[in-house]
Design a protein around this motif. Structure first.
Motif, PDB file in Angstrom:
ATOM      1  N   VAL A  17       1.173  13.612   3.737  1.00 30.42           N
ATOM      2  CA  VAL A  17       0.455  13.679   5.014  1.00 30.42           C
ATOM      3  C   VAL A  17      -0.812  12.813   4.964  1.00 30.42           C
ATOM      4  O   VAL A  17      -1.077  12.021   5.883  1.00 30.42           O
ATOM      5  CB  VAL A  17       0.094  15.137   5.355  1.00 30.42           C
ATOM      6  CG1 VAL A  17      -0.848  15.198   6.566  1.00 30.42           C
ATOM      7  CG2 VAL A  17       1.348  15.952   5.643  1.00 30.42           C
ATOM      8  N   VAL A  18      -1.582  12.944   3.895  1.00 31.10           N
ATOM      9  CA  VAL A  18      -2.844  12.202   3.788  1.00 31.10           C
ATOM     10  C   VAL A  18      -2.588  10.709   3.622  1.00 31.10           C
ATOM     11  O   VAL A  18      -3.346   9.880   4.145  1.00 31.10           O
ATOM     12  CB  VAL A  18      -3.686  12.755   2.619  1.00 31.10           C
ATOM     13  CG1 VAL A  18      -4.971  11.945   2.448  1.00 31.10           C
ATOM     14  CG2 VAL A  18      -4.043  14.221   2.867  1.00 31.10           C
ATOM     15  N   ILE A  19      -1.528  10.328   2.929  1.00 34.65           N
ATOM     16  CA  ILE A  19      -1.200   8.910   2.769  1.00 34.65           C
ATOM     17  C   ILE A  19      -0.950   8.261   4.123  1.00 34.65           C
ATOM     18  O   ILE A  19      -1.246   7.078   4.331  1.00 34.65           O
ATOM     19  CB  ILE A  19       0.004   8.738   1.823  1.00 34.65           C
ATOM     20  CG1 ILE A  19      -0.449   8.951   0.367  1.00 34.65           C
ATOM     21  CG2 ILE A  19       0.646   7.360   1.970  1.00 34.65           C
ATOM     22  CD1 ILE A  19       0.668   8.935  -0.647  1.00 34.65           C
ATOM     23  N   THR A  20      -0.419   9.025   5.089  1.00 28.95           N
ATOM     24  CA  THR A  20      -0.209   8.467   6.437  1.00 28.95           C
ATOM     25  C   THR A  20      -1.493   8.420   7.262  1.00 28.95           C
ATOM     26  O   THR A  20      -1.470   7.962   8.408  1.00 28.95           O
ATOM     27  CB  THR A  20       0.836   9.291   7.226  1.00 28.95           C
ATOM     28  OG1 THR A  20       0.325  10.615   7.469  1.00 28.95           O
ATOM     29  CG2 THR A  20       2.144   9.368   6.468  1.00 28.95           C
ATOM     30  N   GLY A  21      -2.592   8.902   6.698  1.00 27.97           N
ATOM     31  CA  GLY A  21      -3.866   8.863   7.403  1.00 27.97           C
ATOM     32  C   GLY A  21      -4.185  10.130   8.178  1.00 27.97           C
ATOM     33  O   GLY A  21      -5.122  10.155   8.968  1.00 27.97           O
ATOM     34  N   GLU A  22      -3.410  11.192   7.931  1.00 25.74           N
ATOM     35  CA  GLU A  22      -3.647  12.470   8.596  1.00 25.74           C
ATOM     36  C   GLU A  22      -4.151  13.501   7.589  1.00 25.74           C
ATOM     37  O   GLU A  22      -4.310  13.203   6.408  1.00 25.74           O
ATOM     38  CB  GLU A  22      -2.366  12.971   9.275  1.00 25.74           C
ATOM     39  CG  GLU A  22      -1.742  11.984  10.248  1.00 25.74           C
ATOM     40  CD  GLU A  22      -2.589  11.733  11.479  1.00 25.74           C
ATOM     41  OE1 GLU A  22      -3.551  12.475  11.721  1.00 25.74           O
ATOM     42  OE2 GLU A  22      -2.264  10.782  12.221  1.00 25.74           O
ATOM     43  N   ILE A  23      -4.397  14.725   8.044  1.00 22.76           N
ATOM     44  CA  ILE A  23      -4.869  15.808   7.176  1.00 22.76           C
ATOM     45  C   ILE A  23      -4.357  17.124   7.743  1.00 22.76           C
ATOM     46  O   ILE A  23      -4.140  17.239   8.961  1.00 22.76           O
ATOM     47  CB  ILE A  23      -6.417  15.820   7.087  1.00 22.76           C
ATOM     48  CG1 ILE A  23      -6.915  16.782   6.001  1.00 22.76           C
ATOM     49  CG2 ILE A  23      -7.029  16.172   8.429  1.00 22.76           C
ATOM     50  CD1 ILE A  23      -6.648  16.328   4.598  1.00 22.76           C
ATOM     51  N   SER A  25       7.275   3.375   3.654  1.00 20.65           N
ATOM     52  CA  SER A  25       6.800   3.223   5.031  1.00 20.65           C
ATOM     53  C   SER A  25       5.568   4.081   5.309  1.00 20.65           C
ATOM     54  O   SER A  25       4.759   3.745   6.179  1.00 20.65           O
ATOM     55  CB  SER A  25       7.915   3.588   6.018  1.00 20.65           C
ATOM     56  OG  SER A  25       8.146   4.995   6.055  1.00 20.65           O
ATOM     57  N   LEU A  26       5.417   5.179   4.571  1.00 22.97           N
ATOM     58  CA  LEU A  26       4.253   6.041   4.779  1.00 22.97           C
ATOM     59  C   LEU A  26       2.959   5.308   4.446  1.00 22.97           C
ATOM     60  O   LEU A  26       1.934   5.513   5.110  1.00 22.97           O
ATOM     61  CB  LEU A  26       4.376   7.311   3.932  1.00 22.97           C
ATOM     62  CG  LEU A  26       5.600   8.195   4.196  1.00 22.97           C
ATOM     63  CD1 LEU A  26       5.556   9.438   3.311  1.00 22.97           C
ATOM     64  CD2 LEU A  26       5.689   8.584   5.664  1.00 22.97           C
ATOM     65  N   TYR A  27       3.001   4.452   3.422  1.00 26.36           N
ATOM     66  CA  TYR A  27       1.813   3.668   3.073  1.00 26.36           C
ATOM     67  C   TYR A  27       1.463   2.705   4.203  1.00 26.36           C
ATOM     68  O   TYR A  27       0.284   2.499   4.520  1.00 26.36           O
ATOM     69  CB  TYR A  27       2.043   2.901   1.773  1.00 26.36           C
ATOM     70  CG  TYR A  27       2.121   3.779   0.555  1.00 26.36           C
ATOM     71  CD1 TYR A  27       0.960   4.187  -0.104  1.00 26.36           C
ATOM     72  CD2 TYR A  27       3.341   4.206   0.052  1.00 26.36           C
ATOM     73  CE1 TYR A  27       1.020   4.997  -1.228  1.00 26.36           C
ATOM     74  CE2 TYR A  27       3.418   5.008  -1.076  1.00 26.36           C
ATOM     75  CZ  TYR A  27       2.252   5.406  -1.709  1.00 26.36           C
ATOM     76  OH  TYR A  27       2.323   6.218  -2.823  1.00 26.36           O
ATOM     77  N   ALA A  28       2.492   2.108   4.801  1.00 20.60           N
ATOM     78  CA  ALA A  28       2.250   1.189   5.918  1.00 20.60           C
ATOM     79  C   ALA A  28       1.619   1.927   7.092  1.00 20.60           C
ATOM     80  O   ALA A  28       0.707   1.409   7.746  1.00 20.60           O
ATOM     81  CB  ALA A  28       3.569   0.543   6.344  1.00 20.60           C
ATOM     82  N   MET A  29       2.090   3.141   7.360  1.00 19.77           N
ATOM     83  CA  MET A  29       1.516   3.940   8.447  1.00 19.77           C
ATOM     84  C   MET A  29       0.048   4.250   8.169  1.00 19.77           C
ATOM     85  O   MET A  29      -0.796   4.229   9.067  1.00 19.77           O
ATOM     86  CB  MET A  29       2.299   5.241   8.619  1.00 19.77           C
ATOM     87  CG  MET A  29       3.733   5.049   9.032  1.00 19.77           C
ATOM     88  SD  MET A  29       4.626   6.634   9.060  1.00 19.77           S
ATOM     89  CE  MET A  29       6.330   6.040   9.088  1.00 19.77           C
ATOM     90  N   GLY A  30      -0.254   4.564   6.927  1.00 16.37           N
ATOM     91  CA  GLY A  30      -1.630   4.891   6.579  1.00 16.37           C
ATOM     92  C   GLY A  30      -2.560   3.705   6.650  1.00 16.37           C
ATOM     93  O   GLY A  30      -3.732   3.840   7.004  1.00 16.37           O
TER      94      GLY A  30
END
Length: 333
Positions: free
Chosen positions: A67-73, A194-199
């Motif tokens: 979750v945090v890797i995508t920029g959320e918490i 892809s999660l890293y790209a989203m983050g």
């Protein structure tokens, strides 16, 4: 331009790898020093207690890392655990079997995660604000469900299996198994990459064809489900379903994730680093507890590690990026 981007990315990955290695070295140092200086730390009994003590943190940290890797918490994880524990107690009093209760509680956790997901992905609200709100709401619902009473008459076979099972408690098997699953998903699949790209840039990821909202939705659902499973573990380990179970645990979980090198801004982190952060935080707190350090001091230590986990990794990456740019500006000689 492309060369600079690749260079920055390689610098970040290199710095992150060194952070993971540093964490493992720090963990080894803490274990050795505490084993020599703190009575009882090196015993087999305390080692099992330490591992059981970090099970809930480790469980919740696995999906929270993604979750945090995508920029959320997700700050509602401990309240989700508490509400699931309260519901577990209420269902047990109602006469349901524990096998069914476990399934229902995990599903409840998934529903609670989905509530967060809807606000974040459908209404585009910031996850920090949403999960602060549900942190309070879920904890309040836990007291509505169970009040201030405790349900403690769970079968001894179930509670023993969670705290002193033979040859090992079930949680010490489940956590490594789930860690492998989450590690493979994050580091060895296109979805994980892809999660890293989203983050790093959610808008660019969406323009590239990635289903950003859908991915984040299911990550919140999984985070809630695993928090529900952590609620089952917490209830059985302490043989008590209470509305205030795990109150404040979100601080330790977030501290472990960020201490593990996951950027609070998203786009960076490894599961190995997070697991090392969980164990390091657990070892430090365990050693201080055995040394009769006050609980307030333990909270200060956790808060200090949380601040350090945000400042230090980002300072390392920024410093190395600047150093790289200066070398590029100088050009070949």
């Amino acid at each position: 331009m492309g060369r600079d981007t690749r260079s920055a990315g390689s610098v970040s990955r290199s710095a992150l790898t060194r952070w993971d290695t540093s964490l493992l070295a720090a963990l080894a140092a803490v274990v050795v020093v505490a084993g020599v200086t703190v009575d009882g730390f090196a015993s087999a009994r305390n080692a099992q207690f330490l591992l059981l003590d970090v099970v809930a943190i480790a469980l919740i940290a696995l999906p929270l890392t993604l979750v945090v890797i995508t920029g959320e918490i997700d700050l509602s994880v401990a309240s989700t655990l508490g509400l699931c524990s309260a519901v577990m107690g209420r269902l047990w009093v109602a006469g349901l079997s524990l096998e069914l209760i476990v399934v229902l509680v995990v599903l409840l956790g998934a529903v609670l995660g989905a509530v967060n997901a809807v606000f974040v992905t459908r209404f585009a609200l910031p996850s920090l604000a949403v999960t602060i709100g549900t942190l309070a709401a879920y904890r309040g619902l836990a007291f509505v469900v169970l009040g201030d009473q405790a349900v403690a008459d769970f079968p001894a076979g179930w509670t023993d299996a969670a705290s002193s099972g033979r040859p090992v408690p079930w949680a010490l098997v489940v956590v490594p198994a789930l860690a492998v699953v989450f590690g493979v998903v994050l580091h060895a699949t296109p979805f994980g990459r892809s999660l890293y790209a989203m983050g790093n840039n959610a808008e660019a990821a969406a323009f590239a064809g990635l289903l950003v909202a859908r991915a984040k939705f299911w990550l919140f659902v999984v985070s809630g489900a695993v928090s529900g499973l952590a609620g089952v573990y917490w209830t059985l380990r302490f043989a008590s379903a209470r509305a205030d179970n795990a109150a404040g645990l979100e601080l330790a979980v977030v501290a472990a994730v960020l201490l593990g090198g996951v950027s609070i801004f998203g786009g960076r982190g490894t599961l190995l680093g997070v697991l090392a952060g969980v164990l390091l935080l657990g070892a430090v707190r365990n050693a201080l507890q055995l040394a009769d350090v006050a609980a307030d001091t333990l909270n200060v230590v956790t808060g200090g590690l949380l601040i350090a986990s945000v400042v230090v990794p980002n300072a390392i990456v920024l410093g190395r990026d600047r150093w790289r740019r200066r070398r590029s500006d100088r050009g070949p000689r």
